[in-house]
Every structure is written in structure tokens, then in C-alpha cells.
Motif scaffolding. Structure first.
Motif, PDB file in Angstrom:
ATOM      1  N   THR A  12      67.853  59.956  62.644  1.00 47.84           N
ATOM      2  CA  THR A  12      68.780  60.241  61.552  1.00 47.84           C
ATOM      3  C   THR A  12      68.298  59.616  60.242  1.00 47.84           C
ATOM      4  O   THR A  12      68.357  60.258  59.183  1.00 47.84           O
ATOM      5  CB  THR A  12      70.189  59.724  61.904  1.00 47.84           C
ATOM      6  N   VAL A  13      67.818  58.377  60.299  1.00 48.74           N
ATOM      7  CA  VAL A  13      67.313  57.717  59.088  1.00 48.74           C
ATOM      8  C   VAL A  13      66.116  58.484  58.540  1.00 48.74           C
ATOM      9  O   VAL A  13      65.992  58.697  57.320  1.00 48.74           O
ATOM     10  CB  VAL A  13      66.942  56.245  59.372  1.00 48.74           C
ATOM     11  N   ILE A  14      65.216  58.912  59.411  1.00 41.06           N
ATOM     12  CA  ILE A  14      64.053  59.687  58.959  1.00 41.06           C
ATOM     13  C   ILE A  14      64.508  60.997  58.324  1.00 41.06           C
ATOM     14  O   ILE A  14      63.978  61.437  57.297  1.00 41.06           O
ATOM     15  CB  ILE A  14      63.103  59.944  60.141  1.00 41.06           C
ATOM     16  N   GLU A  15      65.499  61.631  58.922  1.00 36.45           N
ATOM     17  CA  GLU A  15      65.952  62.933  58.437  1.00 36.45           C
ATOM     18  C   GLU A  15      66.633  62.849  57.077  1.00 36.45           C
ATOM     19  O   GLU A  15      66.355  63.667  56.186  1.00 36.45           O
ATOM     20  CB  GLU A  15      66.911  63.555  59.454  1.00 36.45           C
ATOM     21  N   VAL A  16      67.500  61.844  56.883  1.00 38.71           N
ATOM     22  CA  VAL A  16      68.284  61.786  55.645  1.00 38.71           C
ATOM     23  C   VAL A  16      67.669  60.857  54.603  1.00 38.71           C
ATOM     24  O   VAL A  16      68.039  60.913  53.423  1.00 38.71           O
ATOM     25  CB  VAL A  16      69.739  61.371  55.929  1.00 38.71           C
ATOM     26  N   GLY A  17      66.763  59.951  55.003  1.00 42.95           N
ATOM     27  CA  GLY A  17      66.020  59.145  54.043  1.00 42.95           C
ATOM     28  C   GLY A  17      66.596  57.791  53.690  1.00 42.95           C
ATOM     29  O   GLY A  17      65.878  56.954  53.143  1.00 42.95           O
ATOM     30  N   THR A  18      67.890  57.534  54.001  1.00 40.29           N
ATOM     31  CA  THR A  18      68.496  56.246  53.660  1.00 40.29           C
ATOM     32  C   THR A  18      69.390  55.774  54.800  1.00 40.29           C
ATOM     33  O   THR A  18      69.957  56.581  55.538  1.00 40.29           O
ATOM     34  CB  THR A  18      69.346  56.337  52.377  1.00 40.29           C
ATOM     35  N   ASP A  42      61.487  45.167  66.845  1.00 44.77           N
ATOM     36  CA  ASP A  42      61.184  43.979  67.652  1.00 44.77           C
ATOM     37  C   ASP A  42      60.908  44.370  69.104  1.00 44.77           C
ATOM     38  O   ASP A  42      60.038  43.774  69.771  1.00 44.77           O
ATOM     39  CB  ASP A  42      62.367  42.998  67.611  1.00 44.77           C
ATOM     40  N   LEU A  43      61.621  45.363  69.562  1.00 48.29           N
ATOM     41  CA  LEU A  43      61.488  45.787  70.960  1.00 48.29           C
ATOM     42  C   LEU A  43      60.123  46.428  71.230  1.00 48.29           C
ATOM     43  O   LEU A  43      59.473  46.132  72.242  1.00 48.29           O
ATOM     44  CB  LEU A  43      62.615  46.762  71.312  1.00 48.29           C
ATOM     45  N   ILE A  44      59.681  47.282  70.301  1.00 47.30           N
ATOM     46  CA  ILE A  44      58.423  48.008  70.547  1.00 47.30           C
ATOM     47  C   ILE A  44      57.199  47.258  70.022  1.00 47.30           C
ATOM     48  O   ILE A  44      56.076  47.559  70.404  1.00 47.30           O
ATOM     49  CB  ILE A  44      58.484  49.419  69.923  1.00 47.30           C
ATOM     50  N   GLY A  45      57.409  46.306  69.125  1.00 46.55           N
ATOM     51  CA  GLY A  45      56.310  45.457  68.685  1.00 46.55           C
ATOM     52  C   GLY A  45      55.518  45.964  67.509  1.00 46.55           C
ATOM     53  O   GLY A  45      54.437  45.417  67.215  1.00 46.55           O
ATOM     54  N   PHE A  46      56.007  46.947  66.768  1.00 48.46           N
ATOM     55  CA  PHE A  46      55.340  47.393  65.540  1.00 48.46           C
ATOM     56  C   PHE A  46      56.384  48.009  64.611  1.00 48.46           C
ATOM     57  O   PHE A  46      57.441  48.476  65.064  1.00 48.46           O
ATOM     58  CB  PHE A  46      54.199  48.386  65.825  1.00 48.46           C
ATOM     59  N   PRO A  47      56.099  48.016  63.295  1.00 46.79           N
ATOM     60  CA  PRO A  47      57.085  48.516  62.321  1.00 46.79           C
ATOM     61  C   PRO A  47      57.238  50.024  62.383  1.00 46.79           C
ATOM     62  O   PRO A  47      56.295  50.753  62.703  1.00 46.79           O
ATOM     63  CB  PRO A  47      56.510  48.070  60.975  1.00 46.79           C
ATOM     64  N   LEU A  48      58.437  50.454  62.047  1.00 45.00           N
ATOM     65  CA  LEU A  48      58.734  51.887  62.013  1.00 45.00           C
ATOM     66  C   LEU A  48      58.890  52.403  60.582  1.00 45.00           C
ATOM     67  O   LEU A  48      58.811  53.620  60.350  1.00 45.00           O
ATOM     68  CB  LEU A  48      60.028  52.171  62.795  1.00 45.00           C
ATOM     69  N   PHE A  49      59.108  51.490  59.650  1.00 38.91           N
ATOM     70  CA  PHE A  49      59.280  51.875  58.252  1.00 38.91           C
ATOM     71  C   PHE A  49      58.524  50.901  57.355  1.00 38.91           C
ATOM     72  O   PHE A  49      58.422  49.714  57.653  1.00 38.91           O
ATOM     73  CB  PHE A  49      60.768  51.873  57.864  1.00 38.91           C
ATOM     74  N   HIS A  50      58.005  51.438  56.251  1.00 42.55           N
ATOM     75  CA  HIS A  50      57.521  50.595  55.164  1.00 42.55           C
ATOM     76  C   HIS A  50      58.691  50.389  54.211  1.00 42.55           C
ATOM     77  O   HIS A  50      59.367  51.335  53.827  1.00 42.55           O
ATOM     78  CB  HIS A  50      56.359  51.272  54.419  1.00 42.55           C
ATOM     79  N   ARG A  51      58.895  49.136  53.811  1.00 46.79           N
ATOM     80  CA  ARG A  51      60.023  48.808  52.948  1.00 46.79           C
ATOM     81  C   ARG A  51      59.490  48.447  51.571  1.00 46.79           C
ATOM     82  O   ARG A  51      58.821  47.420  51.407  1.00 46.79           O
ATOM     83  CB  ARG A  51      60.824  47.657  53.558  1.00 46.79           C
ATOM     84  N   GLU A  52      59.763  49.280  50.577  1.00 48.15           N
ATOM     85  CA  GLU A  52      59.305  49.038  49.201  1.00 48.15           C
ATOM     86  C   GLU A  52      60.446  49.326  48.240  1.00 48.15           C
ATOM     87  O   GLU A  52      60.983  50.440  48.226  1.00 48.15           O
ATOM     88  CB  GLU A  52      58.116  49.937  48.858  1.00 48.15           C
ATOM     89  N   HIS A  53      60.803  48.275  47.462  1.00 45.53           N
ATOM     90  CA  HIS A  53      61.851  48.413  46.445  1.00 45.53           C
ATOM     91  C   HIS A  53      63.139  49.004  47.036  1.00 45.53           C
ATOM     92  O   HIS A  53      63.780  49.882  46.421  1.00 45.53           O
ATOM     93  CB  HIS A  53      61.361  49.296  45.289  1.00 45.53           C
ATOM     94  N   GLY A  54      63.506  48.547  48.235  1.00 52.32           N
ATOM     95  CA  GLY A  54      64.753  48.972  48.842  1.00 52.32           C
ATOM     96  C   GLY A  54      64.709  50.342  49.505  1.00 52.32           C
ATOM     97  O   GLY A  54      65.738  50.836  49.971  1.00 52.32           O
ATOM     98  N   ARG A  55      63.543  50.941  49.550  1.00 52.22           N
ATOM     99  CA  ARG A  55      63.424  52.264  50.162  1.00 52.22           C
ATOM    100  C   ARG A  55      62.680  52.156  51.489  1.00 52.22           C
ATOM    101  O   ARG A  55      61.801  51.306  51.667  1.00 52.22           O
ATOM    102  CB  ARG A  55      62.682  53.222  49.236  1.00 52.22           C
ATOM    103  N   LEU A  56      63.040  53.036  52.402  1.00 51.05           N
ATOM    104  CA  LEU A  56      62.400  53.064  53.719  1.00 51.05           C
ATOM    105  C   LEU A  56      61.513  54.304  53.831  1.00 51.05           C
ATOM    106  O   LEU A  56      61.982  55.425  53.630  1.00 51.05           O
ATOM    107  CB  LEU A  56      63.451  53.098  54.829  1.00 51.05           C
ATOM    108  N   THR A  57      60.246  54.063  54.129  1.00 43.01           N
ATOM    109  CA  THR A  57      59.324  55.171  54.342  1.00 43.01           C
ATOM    110  C   THR A  57      58.867  55.124  55.796  1.00 43.01           C
ATOM    111  O   THR A  57      58.257  54.128  56.218  1.00 43.01           O
ATOM    112  CB  THR A  57      58.100  55.075  53.412  1.00 43.01           C
TER     113      THR A  57
END
Length: 303
Positions: A12-18, A42-57
């Protein structure tokens, strides 16, 4: 292991962007969404989003996981659809064992109406004696039994689903067809097709004759009303048949008359106590009872 809920939040986060919009769609708070994402990382051991200036990529790995999750969501929707159909009794398999008069008479008529809103149903229909009904239900090979004579077995439950009666049928143009009501005694003076003294119907009819000081006479002995009805249709004589055998019939040439005295009987639905009765079988039993409320074939009908 990632849960279905975590996959739903990620997709859902990927689909809507925020996270704010995802929280709104999923009816939870924004912090709950953020915490869920961090917990998943934390569970899978790698990041799922890049966090820049409050935005999730989303990362390439996140998109790959979300894409694979779509198959799970589609299957989940399929399962939910199946559950709803099973709840509504519109899919599944219904196995019925019935006595011949019911199986050749009312059962096809009721099933055709029951299937109108349930085209996906699979049916298994067997015809047999009371003993066969007992065997199939006790062994789990049938969901529902239908019989006029109630079976007596500790492993079976019997429910009355409708009232009927014996009626006299004769070929069109037969002398008895000119009467409004046919006396039991009249049957001793015509070609009478009837049931053996060892059968439940034969015993019931013999009792009525005996109460009037008469002995039942017949030239042809049959076991089932379905057989008697077919012989009448072919002009071989007159018979008493249960009213359930007449419902839904499309053949012509047989005239139906009431009897004096009236010979009441009931239809019974039988289920096993050894196996859970399916929702579909219960729905059909209720549907059959509703149809039978309309009553049996009326005197004077030609079937």
C-alpha cells in the motif's frame, strides 16, 4: 517470516507513495504504518525504502517483494470469494440418497429450482431402499437422505419436511376417474396395482382395509410407487401412489383422485450423527420444506 499484514502495508505504501495516505486507506494511524515498515526491515535485515527529506522511495527489493505479494493477495481474494459462496450455499457438492418415488418424482423438480441460483453445484443422486439410505449415511457416502418411511437407526437424525397423502391414479378415461373421490373398497373391483404386505406402504393400506372388514386384492404387486405410477401410465390398472411422486411430473395420461378415507403420510429428511451435516445439505432441506408447503398434487389434475 513476513506476515500477510506486513505485505499489505508495504504494498500500500509503495502504491500510494506516503505513509499518511496508506494509513488512511488501511484505517490505522500513520505512526503504526511507520512502525510496521521499520519492524519489517528489522525482520528481513535490509532496508525497503530510501528516506530523503521526509519522503519514502521504495528500493528495488521492496518492489520485487510487493510484486510477488500480489499473487498472495489474489489468492486471498479467491479464498474469501469461495468462503462467501460456501456460506451462501452456491458452490460445493451435494450428495443425496432417496427412495425411488421421491427420486423419480419431486426430487428432480425441486433440484431444478434449487440449481437456478446455484449453477456451480455438483450433485450426486442415488436411489435406494431405506436400508441403502441407512448404509450411505452411516458410512458418510451421502449428505442427506429422503424417505417417506422414517428409518430407525441410532446414528441417524430424522426430520419431517413435508406432509402428503396417498392418492389414487388411474389412466385417463378409466371409470374411476369419473368419481370425485375413490373409496378404498372400489379398488377391489378393478385392475389394482399395489404393494406387498411386507412393505411399509402395503402394511399401511392393509390396516385401512382391515378396519373396514375388507381384504385388499390386487393383480400386480410392486415395491415402489414409482413403478406403480409407470404401470398406470401404460394403462395396466389403477394404483395408490404417494403425492410426492406426482409433483413436478410432465407426463400426461394419468388422472389423480382423492381417496376415502384419506391416507396421510410424510416426507422425512435424514442426516448422519456421525458426520457434520454440510451447510449445503441444510439449505437444500430447508428449500425442500418450503416447496412442500405449497401442498401435493390436487385431485382432478392430469400429470
Amino acid at each position: 517470516m513476513i506476515s500477510a499484514r506486513q505485505l499489505e502495508v508495504l504494498s500500500t505504501v509503495i502504491e500510494v507513495g506516503t505513509t499518511a495516505r496508506a494509513a488512511e486507506l488501511l484505517a490505522v494511524s500513520q505512526p503504526a504504518i511507520s512502525n510496521m515498515i521499520r519492524h519489517t526491515e528489522d525482520l528481513i535485515g535490509f532496508p525497503l525504502f530510501h528516506r530523503e527529506h521526509g519522503r519514502l522511495t521504495p528500493t528495488h527489493e521492496a518492489r520485487h517483494i510487493a510484486q510477488e505479494a500480489q499473487h498472495l493477495f489474489m489468492q486471498q481474494k479467491r479464498v474469501e470469494s469461495i468462503v462467501n459462496e460456501l456460506r451462501g450455499g452456491t458452490i460445493g457438492r451435494l450428495s443425496i440418497v432417496a427412495t425411488p418415488s421421491i427420486g423419480h418424482g419431486i426430487l428432480p423438480h425441486v433440484l431444478s429450482r434449487f440449481m437456478e441460483q446455484r449453477p456451480k453445484l455438483q450433485l450426486s443422486i442415488e436411489l435406494g431402499s431405506i436400508d441403502e439410505i441407512n448404509r450411505r449415511l452411516v458410512s458418510g457416502r451421502a449428505d442427506l437422505g429422503l424417505s417417506i418411511t422414517p428409518p430407525r437407526h441410532s446414528a441417524l437424525s430424522v426430520h419431517e419436511v413435508g406432509a402428503g397423502r396417498m392418492m389414487c391414479v388411474c389412466p385417463d378415461g378409466h371409470e374411476l376417474g369419473l368419481l370425485d373421490t375413490i373409496s378404498i373398497a372400489d379398488l377391489n373391483h378393478v385392475q389394482h396395482i399395489s404393494y406387498g404386505t411386507g412393505t411399509p406402504l402395503g402394511q399401511q393400506i392393509d390396516k385401512v382395509f382391515s378396519e373396514r372388514g375388507l381384504e385388499r386384492r390386487y393383480f400386480c404387486e410392486v415395491r415402489h410407487t414409482a413403478t406403480a405410477l409407470e404401470m398406470v401410465r401404460n394403462g395396466l390398472g389403477v394404483a395408490l401412489v404417494d403425492s410426492f411422486a406426482l409433483i413436478g411430473q410432465r407426463h400426461h395420461g394419468v388422472t389423480v383422485r382423492d381417496t376415502s378415507p384419506e391416507l396421510p403420510l410424510n416426507m422425512h429428511a435424514v442426516t448422519s450423527n456421525l458426520f457434520p451435516t454440510s451447510n449445503l445439505a441444510l439449505r437444500f432441506q430447508s428449500f425442500l420444506a418450503d416447496v412442500l408447503i405449497g401442498g401435493p398434487v390436487q385431485p382432478g389434475d392430469t400429470v
